[in-house]
Every structure is written in C-alpha cells, then in structure tokens.
Scaffold this motif. Structure first.
Motif, PDB file in Angstrom:
ATOM      1  N   SER A 207       2.734   7.525   9.036  1.00 56.65           N
ATOM      2  CA  SER A 207       1.518   6.892   8.511  1.00 56.65           C
ATOM      3  C   SER A 207       1.856   5.841   7.459  1.00 56.65           C
ATOM      4  O   SER A 207       1.265   4.754   7.452  1.00 56.65           O
ATOM      5  CB  SER A 207       0.567   7.941   7.944  1.00 56.65           C
ATOM      6  OG  SER A 207       1.159   8.625   6.882  1.00 56.65           O
ATOM      7  N   ASN A 208       2.800   6.128   6.565  1.00 59.76           N
ATOM      8  CA  ASN A 208       3.204   5.137   5.568  1.00 59.76           C
ATOM      9  C   ASN A 208       3.944   3.973   6.214  1.00 59.76           C
ATOM     10  O   ASN A 208       3.787   2.829   5.792  1.00 59.76           O
ATOM     11  CB  ASN A 208       4.075   5.768   4.480  1.00 59.76           C
ATOM     12  CG  ASN A 208       3.268   6.476   3.429  1.00 59.76           C
ATOM     13  OD1 ASN A 208       2.087   6.199   3.252  1.00 59.76           O
ATOM     14  ND2 ASN A 208       3.883   7.403   2.735  1.00 59.76           N
TER      15      ASN A 208
ATOM     16  N   LYS B 107       1.369   1.623   7.550  1.00 62.41           N
ATOM     17  CA  LYS B 107       0.759   0.857   6.461  1.00 62.41           C
ATOM     18  C   LYS B 107       1.669  -0.289   6.031  1.00 62.41           C
ATOM     19  O   LYS B 107       1.218  -1.418   5.854  1.00 62.41           O
ATOM     20  CB  LYS B 107       0.496   1.756   5.252  1.00 62.41           C
ATOM     21  CG  LYS B 107      -0.773   2.534   5.297  1.00 62.41           C
ATOM     22  CD  LYS B 107      -1.099   3.064   3.904  1.00 62.41           C
ATOM     23  CE  LYS B 107      -0.763   4.527   3.827  1.00 62.41           C
ATOM     24  NZ  LYS B 107      -1.061   5.128   2.532  1.00 62.41           N
TER      25      LYS B 107
ATOM     26  N   GLN C 158       1.902  -3.135   8.570  1.00 63.22           N
ATOM     27  CA  GLN C 158       0.698  -3.971   8.592  1.00 63.22           C
ATOM     28  C   GLN C 158       0.738  -5.018   7.481  1.00 63.22           C
ATOM     29  O   GLN C 158       0.186  -6.100   7.629  1.00 63.22           O
ATOM     30  CB  GLN C 158      -0.561  -3.123   8.438  1.00 63.22           C
ATOM     31  CG  GLN C 158      -0.895  -2.319   9.664  1.00 63.22           C
ATOM     32  CD  GLN C 158      -2.109  -1.415   9.430  1.00 63.22           C
ATOM     33  OE1 GLN C 158      -2.570  -1.252   8.316  1.00 63.22           O
ATOM     34  NE2 GLN C 158      -2.594  -0.823  10.502  1.00 63.22           N
ATOM     35  N   ASN C 159       1.390  -4.683   6.379  1.00 55.34           N
ATOM     36  CA  ASN C 159       1.413  -5.587   5.227  1.00 55.34           C
ATOM     37  C   ASN C 159       2.655  -6.470   5.154  1.00 55.34           C
ATOM     38  O   ASN C 159       2.751  -7.314   4.270  1.00 55.34           O
ATOM     39  CB  ASN C 159       1.293  -4.774   3.934  1.00 55.34           C
ATOM     40  CG  ASN C 159      -0.037  -4.085   3.825  1.00 55.34           C
ATOM     41  OD1 ASN C 159      -1.073  -4.705   4.031  1.00 55.34           O
ATOM     42  ND2 ASN C 159      -0.032  -2.809   3.524  1.00 55.34           N
TER      43      ASN C 159
ATOM     44  N   SER D  33       0.841  -1.217   0.000  1.00 58.48           N
ATOM     45  CA  SER D  33       0.000   0.000   0.000  1.00 58.48           C
ATOM     46  C   SER D  33       0.867   1.254   0.000  1.00 58.48           C
ATOM     47  O   SER D  33       0.661   2.183   0.773  1.00 58.48           O
ATOM     48  CB  SER D  33      -0.940   0.010   1.205  1.00 58.48           C
ATOM     49  OG  SER D  33      -1.775  -1.094   1.209  1.00 58.48           O
TER      50      SER D  33
END
Length: 95
Positions: A52-53, A56, A59-60, A33
């Motif tokens: 924030s990135n 993300k 999480q992946n 993402s």
C-alpha cells in the motif's frame, strides 16, 4: 537495467535538492505521502515498503509505467516451491 526503489528515491531526492537546496527529507516524505521514518529506513536499506505504501509512493513519483510494473512485480510474493514448504510425512514409521 531496472533500478531499485531505493535508487529511484535517492535520484529523485538529489534532483529535487539540486532545484531547491533547502528541500528536506521531511518535505520529500510529505510529497510522497510517507512517514519520514519509513522513508529514512527505506533509503538506508533497513526496510522495504508495504504494497500500500509502495503504491502511494509510485503515484507521487515521476517514474515510467515500466518501472512501476517492475517494482510492483518485485514486491509481489513469489509462489512457494516444494523446497520452501515443510513436509510432514503421513506415515508413522519416520524416525
């Protein structure tokens, strides 16, 4: 030893490419993402991810909670020490 985000990403990309030789950086960025340009700059060491990135991406990725905590702690701003702040004397006698 704690690994950097760059090392983790390169390792994961290599692992995915070993399973699928046609796996591209664009596909990796999509799976994280993240924009392909941002991923390229992170892998080349030209930039760091925003918080924030980073969240993300974490999480992946398949990383342990310990690695996530280390990377998030490393990303958080460090408290300023007196040497980091500009001191402006309050007296008029400084020249």
């Amino acid at each position: 030893m704690e690994r950097s985000l760059k090392d983790i990403l390169l390792s994961e990309l290599t692992q995915r490419r070993s399973r699928n030789t046609l796996y591209s950086m664009r596909a990796f960025a999509r799976d994280l993402s993240l924009g392909v340009g941002s991923l390229s700059e992170v892998l080349s060491g030209k930039r760091e991810l925003s918080k924030s990135n980073l969240l993300k991406v974490l999480q992946n990725l398949n990383v342990t909670q310990e690695q996530k905590n280390f990377l998030l702690r490393k990303d958080s701003p460090q408290p300023k020490t007196p040497a980091d702040t500009n001191h402006i004397p309050s007296q008029n006698w400084h020249y």
